[in-house]
Design a protein around this motif. Structure first.
Motif, PDB file in Angstrom:
ATOM      1  N   LYS A 147      -8.251  -4.796  -0.736  1.00 46.37           N
ATOM      2  CA  LYS A 147      -7.533  -3.602  -0.277  1.00 46.37           C
ATOM      3  C   LYS A 147      -6.566  -3.937   0.849  1.00 46.37           C
ATOM      4  O   LYS A 147      -5.422  -3.466   0.870  1.00 46.37           O
ATOM      5  N   ILE A 148      -7.011  -4.772   1.795  1.00 46.71           N
ATOM      6  CA  ILE A 148      -6.161  -5.138   2.933  1.00 46.71           C
ATOM      7  C   ILE A 148      -4.940  -5.916   2.460  1.00 46.71           C
ATOM      8  O   ILE A 148      -3.819  -5.703   2.952  1.00 46.71           O
ATOM      9  N   PHE A 149      -5.139  -6.803   1.488  1.00 46.41           N
ATOM     10  CA  PHE A 149      -3.994  -7.570   0.982  1.00 46.41           C
ATOM     11  C   PHE A 149      -2.942  -6.626   0.415  1.00 46.41           C
ATOM     12  O   PHE A 149      -1.745  -6.756   0.722  1.00 46.41           O
ATOM     13  N   PHE A 150      -3.354  -5.690  -0.428  1.00 43.93           N
ATOM     14  CA  PHE A 150      -2.390  -4.768  -1.025  1.00 43.93           C
ATOM     15  C   PHE A 150      -1.678  -3.932   0.040  1.00 43.93           C
ATOM     16  O   PHE A 150      -0.481  -3.643  -0.072  1.00 43.93           O
ATOM     17  N   GLN A 151      -2.391  -3.539   1.077  1.00 44.82           N
ATOM     18  CA  GLN A 151      -1.802  -2.722   2.143  1.00 44.82           C
ATOM     19  C   GLN A 151      -0.763  -3.500   2.949  1.00 44.82           C
ATOM     20  O   GLN A 151       0.253  -2.954   3.367  1.00 44.82           O
TER      21      GLN A 151
END
Length: 414
Positions: A96-100
């Protein structure tokens, strides 16, 4: 050391994970490095996630579903108090953090960063479960060992640096690590190409001067045809490295094409065995006879594209024309599986793995007449005889055929 590789079919559910433990207890796990793929069809699911991200669809529900699929397996294998649940939560939080935070517009870069989580999660589950039942092992992050260039989705191994890093591993241990992935020198994750876990195992075997490599499959070994498409398949007991490379090149799905070269270089035998029936000897690939028994071998590649080029002024298709075309094929990572030329035309059967075909065609639309047949199939027949030739070619709409001493090929409109 011996190198084992277990693919997605061998870890598709909790029962499969338990069966890996049974295999290890039966055949032994001393001096073993075990390469493991993502669970079941996880890689396909993560690929769709990347596609959704680039098409600006909501991805939260899909991430939650992937997490739930893994949670279903872990809750069967572990008590709720086990640390594995927190470790898996961290992985999905990282997704999730990567996509954000991602700023890269490169599909291939994003693909590698996300799809690689399948292997990282599966190996954590396998490693912790084996420890739980008393099989001590060390989990390795393969990205610390296999170093590559920045050719995302088809990374090339830096053999010198990789050998130096793998060379520090203890030869009397039991390691669990990931297939398919590595990292570049900036620390970003790379992948070695689809189905690249076999290749990962071969890299480790080469760098460790391994005693052998074993690929554990849900089939009895290397068959003379894919049972999904052909009936009455037969087990090949032994293949030479050269014959195995030929079969892999033409598309035999049991062995990844890049796997054989490092093994052949150091004469490391490869075994393909069934994790469902440990009494079966499987197939060996090593120095020796070309093929035992000597049988026709059938290979089918679906979803191919047949391209035919001809000059608009009916000029000859010369060497420089073909050279230019192949240069652009390489730039767009389009794989050519068959080619045939005449005085004024040039035909190729290709697979558009990375969906670059339309950009490729734009390059040539003003220079050549092009005939395109999509969704065709490529049949390859090694060591053919009259009966096998008839079996393949009869009752088919054949668009192109090619015959050499050992190999016959047909492009067929299905």
């Amino acid at each position: 050391m011996k190198v084992y590789k277990f693919g997605g079919a061998s870890i598709k559910d909790a029962a499969s994970v338990k069966n890996i433990a049974t295999v290890l207890k039966t055949v032994g796990y001393k001096n073993i490095l075990m390469v493991v793929s993502a669970m079941g069809k996880t890689t396909n699911t993560l690929e769709r996630l990347v596609q959704m991200y680039f098409s600006k669809q909501d991805i939260d529900a899909s991430i939650a579903q992937i997490a739930q699929d893994h949670l279903q397996i872990t809750t069967t294998l572990f008590l709720s108090t086990h640390s594995i649940f927190e470790e898996i939560d961290v992985f999905f939080s990282d997704i999730k953090i990567f996509f954000q935070r991602n700023k890269s517009p490169s599909y291939d870069f994003v693909y590698d960063q996300i799809v690689s989580f399948g292997e990282l999660i599966s190996t954590k589950i396998i490693s912790e479960y084996l420890r739980l039942i008393g099989i001590e092992n060390e989990w390795l992050d393969v990205r610390d060992y296999i170093k590559t260039d920045v050719n995302y989705r088809q990374a090339n191994v830096d053999w010198q640096e990789t050998a130096k890093r793998i060379g520090i591993l203890k030869k009397d241990a039991f390691y669990v690590t990931q297939g398919f992935i590595g990292s570049d020198f900036n620390g970003f994750t790379t992948t070695l190409g689809r189905e690249g876990s076999d290749y990962t195992a071969a890299i480790f075997a080469w760098c460790l001067d391994g005693e052998s490599q074993t690929i554990w499959k849900d089939v009895p070994g290397v068959l003379n045809a894919d049972p999904r498409y052909f009936s009455e398949t037969k087990l090949l007991q032994q293949l030479s490295y050269e014959e195995a490379i030929e079969l892999a090149y033409y598309g035999a799905s049991v062995i990844h094409p890049k796997t054989l070269q490092p093994l052949q270089d150091k004469s490391i035998p490869l075994y393909v065995r069934s994790f469902l029936n440990l009494k079966q000897p499987g197939t060996s690939v090593k120095k020796g006879p070309m093929l035992l028994p000597m049988l026709p071998c059938y290979i089918l590649k679906k979803n191919q594209v047949l391209l035919s080029f001809s000059s608009k002024d009916f000029a000859f298709i010369a060497e420089h024309n073909i050279s230019e075309i192949f240069k652009i094929f390489a730039e767009f990572a389009i794989k050519v599986n068959l080619m045939q030329s005449s005085a004024i035309s040039f035909s190729v059967c290709i697979e558009d793995t990375f969906k670059h075909l339309e950009h490729f065609l734009e390059k040539w639309q003003n220079q050549y007449r092009m005939r395109i047949s999509r969704g065709v199939s490529l049949y390859t027949l090694r060591h053919y005889d009259a009966e096998s030739m008839t079996k393949i070619s009869s009752n088919k709409n054949i668009l192109l055929r090619q015959l050499t001493t050992d190999t016959a090929q047909w492009v067929v409109e299905e």
